[in-house]
Design a protein around this motif. Structure first.
Motif, short mmCIF file in Angstrom:
data_model
loop_
_atom_site.label_atom_id
_atom_site.label_comp_id
_atom_site.label_asym_id
_atom_site.label_seq_id
_atom_site.Cartn_x
_atom_site.Cartn_y
_atom_site.Cartn_z
N LEU A 77 -5.65 6.49 -3.12
CA LEU A 77 -6.17 5.80 -1.93
C LEU A 77 -7.42 4.97 -2.25
O LEU A 77 -7.45 3.76 -1.95
CB LEU A 77 -6.44 6.80 -0.82
N CYS A 112 -3.27 4.65 9.68
CA CYS A 112 -2.15 5.13 8.88
C CYS A 112 -2.55 6.15 7.83
O CYS A 112 -1.82 7.12 7.57
CB CYS A 112 -1.44 3.95 8.20
N GLU A 113 -3.72 5.96 7.21
CA GLU A 113 -4.13 6.82 6.09
C GLU A 113 -5.02 7.99 6.50
O GLU A 113 -5.01 9.03 5.82
CB GLU A 113 -4.88 5.97 5.04
N PHE A 146 0.84 6.44 -2.54
CA PHE A 146 0.70 7.28 -1.35
C PHE A 146 -0.07 8.58 -1.57
O PHE A 146 -0.24 9.37 -0.64
CB PHE A 146 2.10 7.63 -0.81
N SER A 159 -3.42 11.01 -2.55
CA SER A 159 -4.84 10.96 -2.22
C SER A 159 -5.70 10.32 -3.30
O SER A 159 -6.58 9.51 -3.00
CB SER A 159 -5.35 12.37 -1.91
N PHE A 219 0.80 -1.22 0.00
CA PHE A 219 0.00 0.00 0.00
C PHE A 219 0.84 1.28 0.00
O PHE A 219 0.50 2.25 -0.68
CB PHE A 219 -0.95 0.00 1.20
N PRO A 220 1.93 1.36 0.78
CA PRO A 220 2.71 2.61 0.78
C PRO A 220 3.32 2.99 -0.56
O PRO A 220 3.74 4.13 -0.74
CB PRO A 220 3.81 2.32 1.82
N GLU A 225 -5.03 0.31 8.58
CA GLU A 225 -5.10 1.18 7.40
C GLU A 225 -5.80 2.49 7.73
O GLU A 225 -5.36 3.57 7.29
CB GLU A 225 -5.84 0.45 6.27
N THR A 252 3.05 -0.53 9.31
CA THR A 252 2.62 -1.41 8.21
C THR A 252 3.63 -2.53 7.99
O THR A 252 3.26 -3.71 7.87
CB THR A 252 2.45 -0.59 6.92
N PRO A 304 3.77 5.45 10.08
CA PRO A 304 2.85 4.59 9.31
C PRO A 304 3.57 3.48 8.54
O PRO A 304 3.09 2.34 8.48
CB PRO A 304 2.15 5.56 8.36
#
Length: 502
Positions: A403, A450-451, A398, A400, A394-395, A447, A471, A467
Motif C-alpha cells: 500500500l 477502498c483501502e 493488494f 498491506s 492499484f488493485p 482510495e 475503482t 472496492p
C-alpha cells in the motif's frame, strides 16, 4: 530490487515459471497442448521461444523451477532470476526511449535541460508508474515488448518504414494484444510508404502507388508469420494455437473489471437489477448470485440489459476505430497523425474489446507520452488518462506492505507529470479545467474509502467486490472522457486543416 523485496508473490510468477518448464522439457509439438497447470501457454510462438531461451539460463539458478510437476514452486533463486530477467530485458525499452526522444521536437525554449521536452519525455516513459508496478512489482515482461513498439514508432518517425514494419510484425508474434493498434500501422504504411507522393492540397496522388513497396511490406509480414507460425502449420496445430490465443470462453470482463465501457455497462445492469428487485419487477429466484461480481474469470449473462457476445464487442471496436483510421488516410498529418491514430486505436480497443485486462491501458498511455510534450491540449488529455489509468491498476497490489509503495510511487510520478508539463506549457492555457481537476482530486477520497474505511465495515464480508467495482467504474468515467476528448481534438484539428487548405 529494494522495492521488490517488500512485494507479494503474484500468480504471474507461477504463470511464467510454468511456461519456462513447458518450453524447456517438452517438444515443440506439445507446447500448446500441455495442461498440467491451469496457466497454459497462451502467448504467440515468439514469446514461447523467448521463454525457452530464458529456461536455458534459468537451469543454472534453480533447476527445480523447470520441473513441470512443481506447481506453485518458489525459491529465492527462482524469484531473483525472474525479477532480474525483467530488468535485463528492459535494456531494449531504454534504447527505444532514447530513439523516441530523438524524434521529438526539442526546439522549445527551456531554461535548463530539466525543462526540455526530450528530458521530460524520457522521464515520463522510463519512470512510468504503470509499467513499473506491472513489470517490476506485479511481474510481467511488458517492458521489452513496449520497447519493440516504441522503437517501431521511432523508425516510422525517421521514415525507416521497412524497419518499423519488421519490428511491429515481430511484436505481433510476441504478444497478440498489439493487434489493437495494427490498423494504425497498416493504414499509415500504405498511405506514406506505398504511395510515394501527394498532391499540392495533401490529397493522395494515385499514380504514385508503388507495387515494389507493397511487395516488400508483404514479404516482411509473410516471412515473419512463416517463421512464427510455420512449424505449427506443418504440425497441423494452427487451430489449437488459435484457440489458446483467443479463449473467448473467459467472458466479457476479467475477474477485475478493466475501466472501460463494459464496466459502466455491467454497473448499469447491476443497478437496474437492484432497482427491479426493490420494485418487484424481477423474480429473485431467476437472478444468478454475484454473476458479474464474483471475482471469477468466466462467462456470465446480464440480468436486465442484453448480454454481450464476442461478435458484438468486435463490431463496437471496429466502429469506434473507423473515424481515426479515416482521418489517418485522408489527412495523415505525418508521423504525428499516425501516433494520434495509434493511441485512438488502442483506447477504442480498450473501451470495447472482449475480456480486456486493466493493464492494457498502458498501450495507450505510453505512446500518448510522445504527444504530451508537443502540444498543450494533448498534455491535458495525457494527465487525465495517465492519472485515472494508473489509479485503476492499484488493485493489482493488494497487500498491506504494498500500500505505501504504490501510493508513494504514484504520487512521485503524478507530481512530476503535472509539474513538468505545466512548466513546459506555462505560456499557454491551463492544462486542465476546473471540472477535470475536481474529478482527479476525488481519486484521493476514493482510495481512502477502498483501502482504509471499507475493510473496517461489516460490508467487507458480504460485498468484497465493492472496492474493485467503485475503482473500475470511477476510473472508467475518466478513461471514457479522455478517449472522447482526444477524438474530438483530432477530428477538430483535421477539419481545421481542411478549411485552411480550401
Amino acid at each position: 530490487l529494494l522495492i521488490q523485496t517488500f512485494c507479494s508473490y503474484s500468480t504471474d510468477f507461477e504463470v511464467h515459471r510454468n511456461w519456462l518448464a513447458i518450453t524447456h522439457n517438452l517438444p515443440l509439438s506439445q507446447w500448446y497442448y500441455e495442461a498440467t497447470s491451469e496457466w497454459t501457454l497462451d502467448y504467440p510462438p515468439f514469446f514461447a521461444w523467448f521463454e525457452y531461451a530464458l529456461s536455458q539460463v534459468a537451469k543454472y539458478f534453480d533447476p527445480k523451477m523447470l520441473v513441470l510437476e512443481n506447481l506453485n514452486y518458489t525459491s529465492r533463486a527462482t524469484i531473483f532470476f525472474q525479477r532480474f530477467s525483467v530488468i535485463f530485458t528492459d535494456i531494449l525499452f531504454i534504447y527505444a526511449v532514447r530513439e523516441c526522444c530523438r524524434c521529438v521536437n526539442g526546439k522549445r525554449a527551456a531554461k535548463d535541460i530539466l525543462e526540455k521536452p526530450t528530458f521530460i519525455l524520457a522521464v515520463l516513459l522510463l519512470w512510468n508508474f504503470g509499467l513499473l508496478i506491472v513489470d517490476h512489482i506485479h511481474f510481467q515482461y511488458n517492458g521489452f515488448l513496449f520497447g519493440l513498439m516504441l522503437l517501431s514508432v521511432a523508425r516510422l518517425y525517421q521514415k525507416r518504414y521497412l524497419e518499423g514494419a519488421l519490428l511491429f510484425a515481430v511484436l505481433l508474434h510476441f504478444k497478440h494484444i498489439y493487434m489493437y493498434v495494427a490498423p494504425a500501422y497498416g493504414i499509415y504504411l500504405l498511405r506514406s510508404y506505398c504511395f510515394t507522393a501527394n498532391n499540392a492540397d495533401g490529397s493522395l496522388k494515385w499514380r504514385s502507388f508503388s507495387l515494389l513497396h507493397v511487395t516488400l511490406l508483404g514479404l516482411i509480414v509473410c516471412l515473419v508469420s512463416a517463421l512464427s507460425l510455420g512449424p505449427f502449420i506443418v504440425l497441423g496445430q494452427l487451430p489449437q494455437l488459435i484457440s489458446r490465443l483467443f479463449p473467448f470462453k473467459r467472458g466479457l470482463c476479467h475477474a477485475y473489471w478493466a475501466p472501460n465501457f463494459w464496466a459502466l455497462y455491467n454497473a448499469m445492469d447491476k443497478a437496474l437489477t437492484i432497482f427491479g428487485l426493490k420494485c418487484n419487477f424481477l423474480d429473485p429466484t431467476k437472478i444468478p448470485k454475484a454473476s458479474m461480481t464474483g471475482g471469477l474469470v468466466q462467462e456470465f449473462q446480464h440480468t436486465v440489459l442484453p448480454s454481450v457476445t464476442p461478435l458484438a464487442t468486435l463490431i463496437c471496436t471496429f466502429i469506434s476505430i473507423l473515424p481515426s483510421v479515416f482521418c489517418l488516410w485522408f489527412k495523415p498529418q505525418g508521423p504525428r497523425g499516425f501516433l494520434q491514430c495509434l493511441v485512438l486505436c488502442a483506447l477504442s480497443s480498450f473501451m470495447f474489446g472482449w475480456h480486456v485486462h486493466e493493464k492494457a491501458i498502458l498501450l495507450a498511455i505510453l505512446p500518448l507520452s510522445l504527444l504530451s510534450v508537443q502540444r498543450a491540449k494533448d498534455a491535458g488529455i495525457y494527465l487525465i488518462l495517465t492519472t485515472t489509468g494508473h489509479f485503476s491498476l492499484f488493485p493489482l497490489l493488494f497487500t498491506s506492505p504494498e500500500l505505501p509503495i504504490k501510493i508513494l510511487l504514484m504520487l512521485l510520478f503524478t507530481v512530476y507529470s503535472f509539474s513538468s508539463l505545466k512548466s513546459l506549457f506555462r505560456r499557454e492555457r491551463p492544462l486542465l479545467n476546473w471540472l477535470e481537476t475536481i474529478y482527479l482530486v476525488q481519486l484521493v477520497p476514493l482510495e481512502i474509502f477502498c483501502e482504509i474505511i471499507f475493510p473496517l465495515t461489516p460490508w467487507k464480508q458480504h460485498f468484497p467486490f465493492v472496492p474493485l467495482l467503485l475503482t473500475s467504474v470511477y476510473c472508467a468515467l475518466g478513461v471514457t472522457y479522455a478517449w472522447l476528448k482526444l477524438y474530438v481534438s483530432v477530428l477538430t484539428e483535421r477539419i481545421s486543416v481542411r478549411q485552411k487548405a480550401e
